[in-house]
Design an enzyme around this catalytic site. Sequence first.
Site, PDB file in Angstrom:
ATOM      1  N   GLU A  57       0.629  -1.227  -0.157  1.00 14.85           N
ATOM      2  CA  GLU A  57       0.034  -0.011  -0.100  1.00 14.85           C
ATOM      3  C   GLU A  57       0.822   1.018   0.112  1.00 14.85           C
ATOM      4  O   GLU A  57       0.217   2.230  -0.470  1.00 14.85           O
ATOM      5  CB  GLU A  57      -0.801   0.033   1.141  1.00 14.85           C
ATOM      6  CG  GLU A  57      -1.772  -1.131   1.144  1.00 14.85           C
ATOM      7  CD  GLU A  57      -2.741  -1.318   0.074  1.00 14.85           C
ATOM      8  OE1 GLU A  57      -3.391  -0.556  -0.352  1.00 14.85           O
ATOM      9  OE2 GLU A  57      -2.503  -2.361  -0.669  1.00 14.85           O
ATOM     10  N   ASP A  71      14.505  17.433 -28.810  1.00 15.30           N
ATOM     11  CA  ASP A  71      13.248  16.748 -28.601  1.00 15.30           C
ATOM     12  C   ASP A  71      11.930  17.491 -28.643  1.00 15.30           C
ATOM     13  O   ASP A  71      12.213  18.557 -28.337  1.00 15.30           O
ATOM     14  CB  ASP A  71      13.624  16.440 -27.133  1.00 15.30           C
ATOM     15  CG  ASP A  71      14.227  14.962 -26.812  1.00 15.30           C
ATOM     16  OD1 ASP A  71      14.279  14.124 -27.937  1.00 15.30           O
ATOM     17  OD2 ASP A  71      14.511  14.502 -25.789  1.00 15.30           O
TER      18      ASP A  71
HETATM   19  C1  4GS Z   1       3.762   5.522  -8.308  1.00 15.90           C
HETATM   20  C2  4GS Z   1       3.299   6.503  -9.071  1.00 15.90           C
HETATM   21  C3  4GS Z   1       2.902   4.579  -7.673  1.00 15.90           C
HETATM   22  C4  4GS Z   1       1.911   3.421  -4.979  1.00 15.90           C
HETATM   23  C5  4GS Z   1       3.941   1.808  -5.240  1.00 15.90           C
HETATM   24  C6  4GS Z   1       1.175   2.365  -3.974  1.00 15.90           C
HETATM   25  C7  4GS Z   1       3.074   0.768  -4.644  1.00 15.90           C
HETATM   26  C8  4GS Z   1       2.735   2.699  -5.868  1.00 15.90           C
HETATM   27  N1  4GS Z   1       5.103   5.670  -8.052  1.00 15.90           N
HETATM   28  N2  4GS Z   1       4.434   6.988  -9.465  1.00 15.90           N
HETATM   29  N3  4GS Z   1       2.194   1.500  -3.519  1.00 15.90           N
HETATM   30  N4  4GS Z   1       2.239   6.806  -9.687  1.00 15.90           N
HETATM   31  N5  4GS Z   1       3.351   3.634  -6.558  1.00 15.90           N
HETATM   32  O1  4GS Z   1       1.787   4.327  -8.369  1.00 15.90           O
HETATM   33  O2  4GS Z   1       5.329   6.825  -8.678  1.00 15.90           O
END
Ligand code: 4GS
Length: 265
Positions: free
Chosen positions: A115, A168
């Site tokens: 989480e 770019d």
């Molecule tokens: C992201 C995102 C992400 C969040 C990792 C819930 C596991 C998860 N990380 N940008 N826990 N979007 N991380 O969703 O960087």
Amino acid sequence: MKFVVLTIFPEMFAPFWDHGIIRRAIEKEKIFASTLNIRDFADNRHQVTDDRTYGGGSGMVMKPEPLAAAIRAAEQEMPSAHKVLLTPQGRVFNQKIAHELALYKNLVLVCGRYEGVDERINSELIDDEISIGDYVLTGGELAAMVIIDAVTRQLPGTLGGEDAAKKDSFADGLLEHAHYTRPQVFEDEAVPDILLSGHHEEIENWRLESALMRTLMKRADLLQKKDLNPKEIEILEKWSRRIEDILKSYHRAHGEHREGAEKKS
Ligand code: 4GS
């Protein structure tokens, strides 16, 4: 530039280090890339890195002790490192942030799983929180790869051309112009003549118009906030006059004599 990734899945990075521009950047020592397995810093016998969430609920949370130990180990190795946590709570990654990160000598990228990470990791041990977009991943590893990829190609000597990254899309706030390669005719569609003409200046003008048109059609929000240069303003005004002419003759033909979109009623 040196990247150290903290993760419980270091194996995910092997194929990433092993292909294309990233592989070549490593071979040419433009970047140094490594992982630290957070699990190795869990001192409990079973090397557990997650635990149940206080307050109840089904999700698991990344334990703070192994993560803190891993971050401190990375810091020991490179005291000047900029420490980034990948999380949806972070500032949303873009080309400007890629440029900013490319200025650091050492980057530590911390990948959460489950989480998320225990809140007490944030304030003390992390310099920066970055999100790669408003969606939820199963872990920060893909986000770390996205950042390493975008930052690496900003570094001198990592792309084919000398200053390829400067040309770019986004480098000047526009989408890329259209690209064509052989064959000259593909499924009845020909490459624009101007690109075969050899007139360098006209080709550059065509490319700017193409980039402006594509940005207007696909990402008007980018154009809205862009600091336009005189050439770009000239092109947009040329189009604007052309559209006004078309509308004027339309209204003339349909017997409307009043200006603008107001209706007669
Ligand atoms: C992201 C995102 C992400 C969040 C990792 C819930 C596991 C998860 N990380 N940008 N826990 N979007 N991380 O969703 O960087």
